[in-house]
Design a protein around this motif. Structure first.
Motif, PDB file in Angstrom:
ATOM      1  N   TRP A  48      -4.034  -3.341 -10.385  1.00 32.44           N
ATOM      2  CA  TRP A  48      -3.155  -4.424  -9.911  1.00 32.44           C
ATOM      3  C   TRP A  48      -1.933  -3.848  -9.213  1.00 32.44           C
ATOM      4  N   ARG A  49      -1.428  -2.747  -9.709  1.00 33.81           N
ATOM      5  CA  ARG A  49      -0.285  -2.114  -9.046  1.00 33.81           C
ATOM      6  C   ARG A  49      -0.667  -1.604  -7.654  1.00 33.81           C
ATOM      7  N   LEU A  50      -1.840  -1.030  -7.530  1.00 38.26           N
ATOM      8  CA  LEU A  50      -2.286  -0.577  -6.207  1.00 38.26           C
ATOM      9  C   LEU A  50      -2.362  -1.759  -5.242  1.00 38.26           C
ATOM     10  N   ALA A  51      -2.860  -2.887  -5.733  1.00 38.39           N
ATOM     11  CA  ALA A  51      -2.992  -4.072  -4.880  1.00 38.39           C
ATOM     12  C   ALA A  51      -1.628  -4.623  -4.485  1.00 38.39           C
ATOM     13  N   LEU A  52      -0.676  -4.608  -5.411  1.00 39.42           N
ATOM     14  CA  LEU A  52       0.654  -5.123  -5.092  1.00 39.42           C
ATOM     15  C   LEU A  52       1.390  -4.194  -4.126  1.00 39.42           C
ATOM     16  N   GLN A  53       1.133  -2.887  -4.240  1.00 40.87           N
ATOM     17  CA  GLN A  53       1.760  -1.929  -3.322  1.00 40.87           C
ATOM     18  C   GLN A  53       1.242  -2.107  -1.901  1.00 40.87           C
ATOM     19  N   ALA A  54      -0.054  -2.356  -1.763  1.00 40.26           N
ATOM     20  CA  ALA A  54      -0.680  -2.423  -0.435  1.00 40.26           C
ATOM     21  C   ALA A  54      -1.832  -3.423  -0.466  1.00 40.26           C
ATOM     22  N   PRO A  55      -1.522  -4.710  -0.417  1.00 45.82           N
ATOM     23  CA  PRO A  55      -2.581  -5.734  -0.535  1.00 45.82           C
ATOM     24  C   PRO A  55      -3.690  -5.577   0.500  1.00 45.82           C
ATOM     25  N   ASP A  56      -3.338  -5.147   1.692  1.00 44.91           N
ATOM     26  CA  ASP A  56      -4.334  -5.042   2.761  1.00 44.91           C
ATOM     27  C   ASP A  56      -5.321  -3.898   2.543  1.00 44.91           C
ATOM     28  N   HIS A  57      -5.022  -3.025   1.574  1.00 42.44           N
ATOM     29  CA  HIS A  57      -5.924  -1.897   1.324  1.00 42.44           C
ATOM     30  C   HIS A  57      -7.125  -2.308   0.475  1.00 42.44           C
ATOM     31  N   ILE A  58      -7.036  -3.444  -0.216  1.00 46.10           N
ATOM     32  CA  ILE A  58      -8.066  -3.830  -1.181  1.00 46.10           C
ATOM     33  C   ILE A  58      -9.083  -4.752  -0.505  1.00 46.10           C
ATOM     34  N   THR A  59     -10.324  -4.323  -0.452  1.00 45.64           N
ATOM     35  CA  THR A  59     -11.376  -5.116   0.195  1.00 45.64           C
ATOM     36  C   THR A  59     -12.088  -6.044  -0.778  1.00 45.64           C
ATOM     37  N   ALA A  60     -12.136  -5.685  -2.054  1.00 40.12           N
ATOM     38  CA  ALA A  60     -12.809  -6.498  -3.068  1.00 40.12           C
ATOM     39  C   ALA A  60     -12.451  -5.937  -4.435  1.00 40.12           C
TER      40      ALA A  60
END
Length: 289
Positions: A111-123
């Motif tokens: 979740w922290r990775l997603a909050l840092q860079a939302p556009d990096h997460i594909t699924a």
């Protein structure tokens, strides 16, 4: 043909990070994030099952598995710090777009990775990786939150109990209809690593930090609502750590979430590898097409 799995080590911010890697680096990336008390060892069968189509990376968090285990004076054992190391590893590997599989501790790191860079997460694939208070099963979490709120001898005893062979084995076998499907290698390896001198204090530090994950939930839910990221919840319904309500809760913010409850426990890959793999492959084929 079974894909070869490579076992590598990178240095991130001065610390060795062990990771397993398989598949074509040009293929869509899938990052596997393990939980407590295990390591990337939990993905030993899943990695080759996905690597014919995806570039699969599975790191060991600092203090776990074969990654570095610096003393607490040399590394801040918080979920923020573990996420920063994971982010640093992915940058070093040139992975800036990826799907992620999160389980247990892997969820707050993810979740922290997603909050840092939302556009990096594909699924997102979540296997007993919690993001909602509905997922916490009592009495398991009462002791964790009591210790986080008031660390001391009285509250620490229960947390040290979570580091014992009986507790580690319970995480693997509880809720599994046929425990003979679960290899004892899991808890024997995990226990050997937990028993390293100084590792108990590392785990206690992370227990004390766990409440920061709950504090993050409102931001995580907003991320879900804003991004509508494709999400698959494939969940051991008999888990008495993160219960099935934690899986169905994702639909509150992600109405299109795909949710499957399995007759499995906390480590569903051990008893339901084929089922989980089929769900993941079907899901990723649809959402990453």
């Amino acid at each position: 043909m079974v894909s070869a799995v490579h076992h590598r080590t990178a240095t991130v911010d001065g610390h060795d990070v062990f990771y397993r890697e398989a598949g074509d680096p040009k293929a869509p990336a899938v990052v596997l994030l393990h939980g407590f008390p295990t390591s990337s060892h939990m993905f030993r069968h899943l990695i080759p099952a996905l690597a014919d189509r995806y570039h699969v990376i599975a790191p060991d968090h600092i203090g776990f598995g074969l990654s570095a285990m610096p003393a607490p004076r040399d590394f801040p054992y918080t979920f923020d710090a573990l996420a920063d190391v994971t982010s640093g590893l992915l940058k070093q590997l040139g992975i800036d777009r990826f799907a992620m599989y999160v389980q247990d501790y892997g969820a707050p790191i993810g979740w922290r990775l997603a909050l840092q860079a939302p556009d990096h997460i594909t699924a997102i694939i979540t296997q007993n990786g919690n993001a909602y208070e509905e997922g916490f099963v009592k009495p398991f979490w009462d002791g964790v939150f009591a210790y986080a709120k008031a660390p001391g001898p009285d509250t620490e005893a229960a947390m040290r109990g979570a580091l014992t062979p009986e507790s580690v084995r319970w995480q693997y076998t509880h809720g599994v209809a046929d425990p003979t499907l679960v290899s004892p290698d899991n808890w024997v390896l995990d226990q050997a690593l937990l028993d390293r001198p100084g590792n108990d204090e590392i785990q206690l530090r992370l227990f004390r930090d766990y409440s920061t994950n709950v504090d993050l939930y409102p931001r995580v839910h907003q991320y879900f609502r804003d991004s509508q990221v494709p999400l698959l919840a494939v969940w051991g319904a008999n888990d008495e750590i993160f219960g099935p309500d934690g899986a169905t809760a994702f639909s509150q913010d992600l109405p299109d979430a795909e949710i499957h409850l399995l007759e499995a426990g906390h480590f569903a890959l051990e008893s339901h590898l084929q089922t989980v793999t089929e769900h993941i492959r079907g899901f990723l084929a649809r959402v990453l097409a």
